[in-house]
Design an enzyme around this catalytic site. Sequence first.
Site, mmCIF file in Angstrom:
data_model
loop_
_atom_site.group_PDB
_atom_site.id
_atom_site.type_symbol
_atom_site.label_atom_id
_atom_site.label_comp_id
_atom_site.label_asym_id
_atom_site.label_seq_id
_atom_site.Cartn_x
_atom_site.Cartn_y
_atom_site.Cartn_z
ATOM 1 N N ASN A 1 79.641 36.231 116.263
ATOM 2 C CA ASN A 1 78.309 36.707 116.650
ATOM 3 C C ASN A 1 77.353 35.534 116.778
ATOM 4 O O ASN A 1 76.154 35.664 116.521
ATOM 5 C CB ASN A 1 77.789 37.709 115.610
ATOM 6 N N ARG B 1 74.970 42.197 123.127
ATOM 7 C CA ARG B 1 73.834 41.302 123.334
ATOM 8 C C ARG B 1 73.834 40.831 124.790
ATOM 9 O O ARG B 1 74.824 40.268 125.273
ATOM 10 C CB ARG B 1 73.898 40.117 122.368
ATOM 11 N N SER C 1 65.561 36.082 126.169
ATOM 12 C CA SER C 1 66.034 35.148 125.140
ATOM 13 C C SER C 1 65.848 33.726 125.634
ATOM 14 O O SER C 1 66.232 33.398 126.763
ATOM 15 C CB SER C 1 67.512 35.391 124.825
ATOM 16 N N SER D 1 59.633 32.337 122.743
ATOM 17 C CA SER D 1 60.243 31.392 121.787
ATOM 18 C C SER D 1 60.205 29.959 122.302
ATOM 19 O O SER D 1 61.191 29.211 122.224
ATOM 20 C CB SER D 1 61.686 31.806 121.475
ATOM 21 N N LYS E 1 68.821 40.549 119.133
ATOM 22 C CA LYS E 1 69.369 39.584 118.179
ATOM 23 C C LYS E 1 70.669 40.123 117.580
ATOM 24 O O LYS E 1 71.326 40.979 118.173
ATOM 25 C CB LYS E 1 68.327 39.287 117.104
ATOM 26 N N GLU E 2 71.031 39.636 116.387
ATOM 27 C CA GLU E 2 72.273 40.061 115.747
ATOM 28 C C GLU E 2 72.356 41.580 115.603
ATOM 29 O O GLU E 2 73.441 42.158 115.554
ATOM 30 C CB GLU E 2 72.409 39.382 114.382
ATOM 31 N N HIS F 1 72.345 38.253 108.947
ATOM 32 C CA HIS F 1 71.996 37.392 107.817
ATOM 33 C C HIS F 1 70.524 37.457 107.452
ATOM 34 O O HIS F 1 70.153 37.425 106.274
ATOM 35 C CB HIS F 1 72.395 35.951 108.132
ATOM 36 N N ARG F 2 69.653 37.557 108.454
ATOM 37 C CA ARG F 2 68.218 37.527 108.155
ATOM 38 C C ARG F 2 67.750 38.827 107.493
ATOM 39 O O ARG F 2 66.797 38.821 106.712
ATOM 40 C CB ARG F 2 67.429 37.225 109.424
ATOM 41 N N LYS G 1 76.575 33.426 107.798
ATOM 42 C CA LYS G 1 76.284 33.022 109.177
ATOM 43 C C LYS G 1 75.462 31.742 109.211
ATOM 44 O O LYS G 1 75.681 30.875 110.067
ATOM 45 C CB LYS G 1 75.554 34.148 109.902
ATOM 46 N N PRO H 1 76.628 51.998 67.636
ATOM 47 C CA PRO H 1 77.031 53.382 67.409
ATOM 48 C C PRO H 1 75.873 54.237 66.911
ATOM 49 O O PRO H 1 74.806 53.725 66.555
ATOM 50 C CB PRO H 1 78.121 53.247 66.338
ATOM 51 N N ALA I 1 73.339 56.302 64.745
ATOM 52 C CA ALA I 1 72.750 56.146 63.402
ATOM 53 C C ALA I 1 72.832 54.718 62.876
ATOM 54 O O ALA I 1 72.731 54.485 61.679
ATOM 55 C CB ALA I 1 73.396 57.111 62.415
ATOM 56 N N SER I 2 73.014 53.740 63.779
ATOM 57 C CA SER I 2 73.038 52.343 63.345
ATOM 58 C C SER I 2 71.639 51.771 63.190
ATOM 59 O O SER I 2 71.474 50.641 62.720
ATOM 60 C CB SER I 2 73.833 51.496 64.334
ATOM 61 N N LYS J 1 69.583 51.441 65.845
ATOM 62 C CA LYS J 1 69.210 50.716 67.056
ATOM 63 C C LYS J 1 67.963 51.285 67.715
ATOM 64 O O LYS J 1 67.157 50.547 68.291
ATOM 65 C CB LYS J 1 70.379 50.706 68.051
#
Length: 642
Positions: free
Chosen positions: A93, A123, A170, A198, A344-345, A389-390, A415, A439, A441-442, A444
């Site tokens: 690609n 594309r 493009s 561009s 684009k991709e 990727h973008r 890419k 466990p 009743a420890s 925690k």
Amino acid sequence: METLDLPPMIRAAGTVRLPGSKSISNRVLLLAALADGQTRVHDLLRSDDTERMLEALRTLGVNWQCDAASGAYRVDGVAGRFPVTEADLFLGNAGTAFRPLTAALALSGGNYRLSGVPRMHERPIGDLVDALSQLGAAITYTGNAGYPPLSIGKGAIRAGGTVSVRGDVSSQFLTALLMAAPLTGVEIHIEVVGELISKPYIEITLNLMARFGVTVTREGWQRFTVPGGVRYRSPGDIHVEGDASSASYFLAAGAVGGGPVRVEGVGRDSIQGDVRFAEAIAQLGVEVTLGDTWIEARGPADGRLKAFDMDLNHIPDAAMTLAVMAVFCDGPCHLRNIASWRVKETDRIAAMATELRKLGVEVEEFDDALRVVPPTELRHAAIDTYDDHRMAMCFSLISLAGVGVTINDPACVNKTFPVYFDAYRSITEAVPVIAIDGPSASGKGTVAARVAEALGYHYLDSGSLYRLVALAAIQADAGDDPAAVAALAEALPAEFVGGRILLSGADVTDAIRSEDCAAMASKVAAIPAVRDALLERQRAYRRAPGLVAEGRDMGSVVFPDAANKFFLTASVTARAERRYKQLMEKGLPANIDSLSEELSLRDARDAARSVAPLMKLPDAILVETSDMSIDEAVRFVTERIA
């Protein structure tokens, strides 16, 4: 790895060394291949796109080697003619490989077939093919007209003249024509039809062609003249700049995560147009500093970015980062003149709108624009990346909004930036989690609540969620139906208000502490579908400034990245005595022998369950509380927090 879970991030700061620019890397490789002499290419990007170009060049008879010690590539130029005149090329690609190679091969007098992944075949390339046909190239479509794959034959290349190409789809079409034109040996005039988008990418092309000895003159952005009788000559050594598009993600991280974040490898002297992303984010209130080869970004003092309305035609790739930054702004944002995203991709306008909506963002999609309205609150979402990727890199920034995000197919960053997520982690700090398992009743629960209070952190009693599911299952008489219990967990109407626990609006704080409910909780917790349904609900408690989470799999399953993990335990006798005392204080009947037996059975059941069995993790600190008071246990934990 099919998915990547990014936790909520609390800040971003640091320095990142950028990989080489994809756009520069593939242009330099092709120019070096076409030139007279050997070119040593330094800091070349290693990625899927450049791998496709390197593979294609080797198939075409271009000799290149990578020096293991320096990492530099030595490319032996072929003086404008590829030694192999018939070949099949697969280019994935990689648009920066497919378009320029199409033009160069069309003017080379050989027979070639070019193909890619399915998305590459969607594309458009028709405008480039039409332009090359004006020069006499023989190119046919082997699939849909106007799109790859292509078959290139030996055309009757005419001697010079004027060729026209559209500029509004493009910029790679014009780049491909410019780079291939010297192969004809005669003067070529290229006229651009419509607005050239561009433009900064064309500036990159012209700059690099000049480095290889071919200077193109232009009349504005509508007419370009490539002189005749010229050929590419190796500059000897050439260094690839850091990728300015990739810089945008880290500069954005500095903007929304406080910063400062510095990117090295690109700066004020860059030939890449996307360096102007720094100017764009400065309009959002971001403090930006530029050096010759670095850029640094720091977020505004009040932490809120300004809403924006921008024409982003000049930085289409980096503009995607702005679309995600809009989520952090103080009002609706407009991204305009981004029609090139469509080819684009993936269709990036549609993809961006779709994925932002998953997060709860209001988005309006237009043919060439987006309107993004920041939400009052973001929600966790699994982001599809469309093999783009973008998309993956942009949406990683959502983690800096204080919400976790899942990235599907994170490997698509190969890419252009294979180690992107490692680099992102290196400059971000996750919301801290203290995981306290153990466990029943420890102690925690009490210890975790006290630790959270001492630190000013949020508190998660995961057992309450499972007890709520258990209570709902008991009420619905669904305890023996795993599918029904999972359905209850998915739509659990639970609320935690003022220290009270509500189920469908009813106060069940005491009800979920009953022995029947506790026993059912242990049973439903072993159902994989229930655990899946409650997993994201538990992770949503991870918010700044931090979280203390207690349960039986906090450190192993829910928060495996927790920096601090503790395992609280006590003898069965000590735990039975604690439970007995609790029940007697509430005026409930209790028998210490039966409590001891029940705790022993529950321990065995929890340790033997196939899903997340209860155990001390190797990286957890053991806290034996049999002979400890609550105050002593709290102090023991807080003194050992990293």
